[in-house]
Write a protein that holds these residues in place. Structure first.
Motif, PDB file in Angstrom:
ATOM      1  N   ILE A 172       0.877  -1.147  -0.027  1.00  0.00           N
ATOM      2  CA  ILE A 172       0.006   0.214  -0.298  1.00  0.00           C
ATOM      3  C   ILE A 172       0.860   1.216  -0.102  1.00  0.00           C
ATOM      4  N   PHE A 173       1.914   1.129   0.703  1.00  0.00           N
ATOM      5  CA  PHE A 173       2.672   2.255   1.047  1.00  0.00           C
ATOM      6  C   PHE A 173       3.554   2.632  -0.313  1.00  0.00           C
ATOM      7  N   TRP A 174       3.932   1.411  -1.221  1.00  0.00           N
ATOM      8  CA  TRP A 174       4.888   1.692  -2.280  1.00  0.00           C
ATOM      9  C   TRP A 174       4.055   2.240  -3.532  1.00  0.00           C
ATOM     10  N   SER A 175       2.553   1.788  -3.223  1.00  0.00           N
ATOM     11  CA  SER A 175       1.646   2.103  -4.324  1.00  0.00           C
ATOM     12  C   SER A 175       1.541   3.488  -4.137  1.00  0.00           C
ATOM     13  N   MET A 217      -3.969   4.978 -11.583  1.00  0.00           N
ATOM     14  CA  MET A 217      -3.379   4.391 -10.351  1.00  0.00           C
ATOM     15  C   MET A 217      -3.918   3.560  -9.765  1.00  0.00           C
ATOM     16  N   ALA A 218      -5.655   3.407  -9.660  1.00  0.00           N
ATOM     17  CA  ALA A 218      -6.287   2.442  -8.842  1.00  0.00           C
ATOM     18  C   ALA A 218      -5.967   1.093  -9.496  1.00  0.00           C
ATOM     19  N   VAL A 224      -0.764  -4.640  -7.839  1.00  0.00           N
ATOM     20  CA  VAL A 224       0.222  -4.776  -6.687  1.00  0.00           C
ATOM     21  C   VAL A 224      -0.266  -5.417  -5.405  1.00  0.00           C
ATOM     22  N   CYS A 225      -1.378  -5.007  -4.891  1.00  0.00           N
ATOM     23  CA  CYS A 225      -1.956  -5.507  -3.410  1.00  0.00           C
ATOM     24  C   CYS A 225      -2.466  -6.723  -3.877  1.00  0.00           C
TER      25      CYS A 225
END
Length: 233
Positions: A172-175, A217-218, A224-225
């Motif tokens: 989440i933070f990398w994204s 971005m979503a 990724v998540c």
């Protein structure tokens, strides 16, 4: 019985305060424009004084040094954008009834900010370029970003955690890092996309950015998540 004397008029004092506030706004506007074009190290207090049309010694009456002026430029509009984004995130979470989506949260965060730059004219776009410079400054930028923007970013992350209950903290933070990187490049208005696209895109077309960024971005967040079987690092 002697006449009751009237209370001293506060009008001159009020006018003086209004004049000082007006001069402060002029200084901040001029500094904002200069910093947006030349950066912190490319501007002097004398440059700002010349742009405003005052003697450079007057600048020391308002600000101790150039960094104090720069911080004031950043703080002035940060207060506005943080209030609006926090309200948008709160309203979105309430409307989602416990089922927020990644794109919905990003739109509350990104679109609200982009609307300020679209509707606020060149001054707000100058401010946007200043924020982009701060975000890219390794020596002192992180402290200013933390001071002014971390609370609203963490509010976004709080909602994203609910939208991505299986996403790891790291993902989440990398994204989010990738989101803010794209946003800062957009705010910098470097003109590169104008040349690369041969005019199909414009760096200052924030409406086009608003139409696309949250959706793009979503998809990255979700990819990724929600990866399965990925290598643990």
């Amino acid at each position: 019985m002697p006449p009751v004397s009237a209370a001293p008029s506060t009008a001159p004092r009020r006018r003086k305060a209004e004049q000082r506030a007006e001069k402060m706004e002029q200084i901040l506007d001029a500094a904002e424009e200069l910093f947006s074009r030349h950066g912190l190290h490319g501007v002097t207090l004398k440059d700002v004084a010349q742009r405003v049309g005052v003697h450079h010694t007057l600048m020391n009456y308002y600000f101790d040094d150039k960094k104090t002026l720069f911080d004031a430029v950043l703080a002035r509009r940060a207060a506005v954008t943080n209030v609006q984004r926090t309200r948008a995130l709160d309203d979105y979470e309430a409307a989602s009834a416990g089922r927020p989506t990644v794109e919905g949260a990003l739109r509350a965060f990104l679109d609200t900010d982009l609307d300020l730059y679209i509707q606020g004219g060149e001054r707000w776009k100058n401010y946007a370029a200043v924020v982009a410079q701060v975000a890219a400054a390794p020596e002192w930028g992180a402290d200013l970003m933390e001071q002014h923007f971390d609370p609203v970013v963490l509010r976004l992350v709080e909602i994203l955690r609910k939208a991505l209950p299986d996403g790891s903290e790291a993902d989440i933070f990398w994204s989010y890092q990738f989101v803010t990187g794209a946003l800062m490049l957009t705010l910098a208005r470097t003109g590169r996309i104008d040349k690369l696209s041969r005019g199909a895109c414009r760096s200052d077309d924030f409406a086009a950015v608003k139409d696309r960024m949250a959706t793009f971005m979503a998809a990255g967040f979700l990819s990724v998540c929600r990866r399965e079987g990925r290598e643990q690092t």
